[in-house]
Scaffold this active site. Sequence first.
Site, mmCIF file in Angstrom:
data_model
loop_
_atom_site.group_PDB
_atom_site.id
_atom_site.type_symbol
_atom_site.label_atom_id
_atom_site.label_comp_id
_atom_site.label_asym_id
_atom_site.label_seq_id
_atom_site.Cartn_x
_atom_site.Cartn_y
_atom_site.Cartn_z
ATOM 1 N N LYS A 33 37.776 29.887 48.527
ATOM 2 C CA LYS A 33 38.889 29.942 47.560
ATOM 3 C C LYS A 33 39.120 31.393 47.128
ATOM 4 O O LYS A 33 38.249 32.247 47.293
ATOM 5 C CB LYS A 33 38.576 29.050 46.363
ATOM 6 C CG LYS A 33 37.404 29.510 45.542
ATOM 7 C CD LYS A 33 36.983 28.449 44.526
ATOM 8 C CE LYS A 33 35.822 28.953 43.709
ATOM 9 N NZ LYS A 33 35.197 27.909 42.903
ATOM 10 N N TYR A 243 46.747 60.384 33.098
ATOM 11 C CA TYR A 243 47.526 59.953 31.928
ATOM 12 C C TYR A 243 46.767 60.252 30.638
ATOM 13 O O TYR A 243 45.565 59.977 30.550
ATOM 14 C CB TYR A 243 47.804 58.457 31.988
ATOM 15 C CG TYR A 243 48.877 58.093 32.980
ATOM 16 C CD1 TYR A 243 50.200 58.485 32.791
ATOM 17 C CD2 TYR A 243 48.576 57.354 34.122
ATOM 18 C CE1 TYR A 243 51.186 58.154 33.706
ATOM 19 C CE2 TYR A 243 49.545 57.017 35.038
ATOM 20 C CZ TYR A 243 50.850 57.417 34.827
ATOM 21 O OH TYR A 243 51.830 57.092 35.728
HETATM 22 C C1 LIG Z 1 33.739 27.849 43.235
HETATM 23 C C2 LIG Z 1 33.058 26.594 43.399
HETATM 24 C C3 LIG Z 1 31.815 26.524 44.056
HETATM 25 C C4 LIG Z 1 31.050 27.732 44.527
HETATM 26 O O1 LIG Z 1 30.281 28.259 43.470
HETATM 27 P P1 LIG Z 1 29.348 29.541 43.675
HETATM 28 O O2 LIG Z 1 28.740 29.728 42.352
HETATM 29 O O3 LIG Z 1 30.251 30.680 44.028
HETATM 30 O O4 LIG Z 1 28.412 29.216 44.760
HETATM 31 C C5 LIG Z 1 31.258 25.254 44.247
HETATM 32 N N1 LIG Z 1 31.888 24.151 43.818
HETATM 33 C C6 LIG Z 1 33.069 24.190 43.169
HETATM 34 C C7 LIG Z 1 33.688 22.913 42.712
HETATM 35 C C8 LIG Z 1 33.690 25.410 42.932
HETATM 36 O O5 LIG Z 1 34.843 25.437 42.270
#
Ligand SMILES: *Cc1c(COP(=O)(O)O)cnc(C)c1O
Length: 334
Positions: A33, A243
């Site tokens: 993601k 800046y």
């Molecule tokens: C983002 C996410 C993960 C991964 O978590 P990490 O801490 O990055 O390993 C697992 N499950 C769900 C539902 C997530 O949203």
Amino acid sequence: MAFIKINRQNFFHNLNQFALKCGSKDKLAIVLKDNAYGHGLELIAQLSAEFGLTQAVVRHYKEALQIKPYFKGILILGDRACVDTHCSFALNSLDDILKAQKGSNVELKVDTGMHRNGIAINELEHALEQIEAKGLKLKGVLTHNRSADELSSELFWQNKQFEEVKRRVQAYGYTDIRFHSFNSASALRLPCEQEDLIRLGIGAYGYNELPKIYNHIELKPVLSLWAKRVAKRQLKKGERVGYGGQFIAPNEMTVSTYDLGYGDGWMRSNSMNPFMTAEGLPMLGRVSMDYIVLESEKEEVCIVNNALEAGKQVKTISYEIVTLLNPHIEKVID
Ligand SMILES: *Cc1c(COP(=O)(O)O)cnc(C)c1O
């Protein structure tokens, strides 16, 4: 343009550590993601497949379509369920069940204590009835841990809740579906051979946000952020930079402008307490939209080679440092 180096060897090293701990590559679902936590969706999908992973997790269906050729199965965490034999969709609420397209593969998310999304435990049987009535194909049941990375008994309490969920779903008649709750922190902290699936995010990218006592698995950062020189100049003592002229040269010095700024997802942060690059150079004055200034003459400088350390400087977590990086930043495999 600033650029990102992706270290293939480190990525494989991390995946291998988790595969060894959990007993199999097949149990690892790489979480892709948010542009694979800033590392590049397609690039990381491709490397994951090369390593031999077969499962992935994304937020939207659109992302799944981009990486479909690389995986056998893709779990979509937050989009409307539709029919696609390659994908399964997390149902985060009773409302999601109603919106799902008939015949879709779904995985029911149950709230075991995080209270962010998922159906309540007391709605479980009702949700299962709705799933059947709607003609959806239940492929799994999942939950998410709220404190896997904190030293407390909460993780154990949540796991107990999930055991109860599992028992009830099986009693309802679903015996050959998968049950999963582990993220990176859970997998680092607890035995995971018994798990059906590990949703592996931050750990794959090389970070362990757990307290030091859980550092027995060595992880290596996959990403490093680099910037290129666009100009070089000599400053006289007292001349000011950027800046607001916040930085004042304490003596004669040679500085260069590099092509990274907050437009690239690098935080503007606090110029009174400047960020130190991986090479130990403080950012001089304010960060602009597209530029920073450093006391260096090098053609290329490494800004970050460890997002966990970088995050500590600005009081945030590795996740935020890497995820903020603009997807347009060019990536090279190292
Ligand atoms: C983002 C996410 C993960 C991964 O978590 P990490 O801490 O990055 O390993 C697992 N499950 C769900 C539902 C997530 O949203």
